[in-house]
Design a protein around this motif. Structure first.
Motif: not given
Length: 270
Positions: A186-215
């Motif tokens: 269902k997702e709109k997929v392109s090469t940017h999807t890989l990088r966005k997936t990495f970032a999304y799960h970094q945030m989810v894994m950190s429970n949306n920690d503001p420090r992770k966002l700044l990183l």
């Protein structure tokens, strides 16, 4: 009107499913089809989205392995675990990840092409190699033994004549879009999807920690944290939830999850 289903041991029971559906569909006699052509001006949506569901990620990898597409599986796994732009991803060689004694490195530096051209002071980004990446690389090498200086994501086009040539960005994008089509994602997929997936799960894994966002903001070279949130799709989710959670004017629920009870008079709230 909600449908009432009768049972022998109960007076009546409301069919909740039909109640829910009835709220989201207007009766045909109340709203007739449009007679004029309506044009609505909208900004262009993002052309790619992260893959947010872990099961979907696992299913993609299983599908590629089952179809013996080991290079594509390696490309997908490395892409979502490294979070590099595709221009940097496609330039990776096995020597970037593996030492001359055939042991995996712990980390390795990358001078990202975009930041190299835009920043006054050049600075490397250090990538850590995790087990998921090592497994995907080993699986590929078991089926396609290679040289240390080989590109990891080598083109299989007949036009390259078997030379050590990496995939083009266009080919990489086509591979990902084909995967999405084959698996009905269902997702709109392109090469940017890989990088966005990495970032999304970094945030989810950190429970949306503001420090992770700044990183992530620093890692991606964004001008603000808001830009990073928008890039990975979290802002859109939160905006949608804000609209759904605020139900002003519904008789029995003025503010969802608020301390204001629905049985109070409006005058009491003034």
């Amino acid at each position: 009107m909600a449908e009432i289903i009768k049972f022998n041991n109960f007076n009546s029971c409301i069919n909740i499913t039909k109640v829910d559906k009835s709220r989201f569909k207007v009766k045909e006699e109340l709203l007739l089809p449009a007679t004029d052509k309506v044009e609505i001006e909208l900004a262009q949506d993002h052309t790619s989205e992260p893959i947010k569901d872990i099961n979907t990620i696992n299913n993609i990898s299983k599908y590629l392995i089952a179809n013996k597409r080991y290079r594509d599986n390696m490309f997908f796994i490395v892409g979502i675990n490294f979070g590099l732009r595709v221009s940097d991803l496609l330039k990776l060689r096995f020597v970037n990840l593996i030492n001359e004694d055939n042991t995996f490195k712990t980390t390795f530096p990358v001078l990202e092409q975009k930041t190299k051209n835009t920043r006054k002071k050049k600075k490397n980004r250090y990538i850590t190699i995790n087990e998921a990446v090592m497994d995907a690389v080993l699986l590929y090498l078991e089926h396609f033994p290679s040289h240390l200086d080989d590109y990891m994501f080598k083109s299989e086009s007949n036009r390259t004549g078997g030379r050590n040539v990496p995939l083009t960005r266009k080919s990489a994008d086509r591979i990902l879009k084909n995967i999405a089509s084959e698996l009905n994602l269902k997702e709109k997929v392109s090469t940017h999807t890989l990088r966005k997936t990495f970032a999304y799960h970094q945030m989810v894994m950190s429970n949306n920690d503001p420090r992770k966002l700044l990183l992530l903001q620093k890692m991606f070279g964004h001008s603000s944290a808001a830009q990073t949130l928008d890039y990975i799709g979290i802002t859109g989710e939160e905006i949608e939830m804000a609209y759904k959670s605020l139900n002003l004017g519904i008789n029995n629920n003025y503010l969802v999850n608020s301390q204001i009870r629905s049985d109070k008079n409006v005058s009491d709230l003034a």
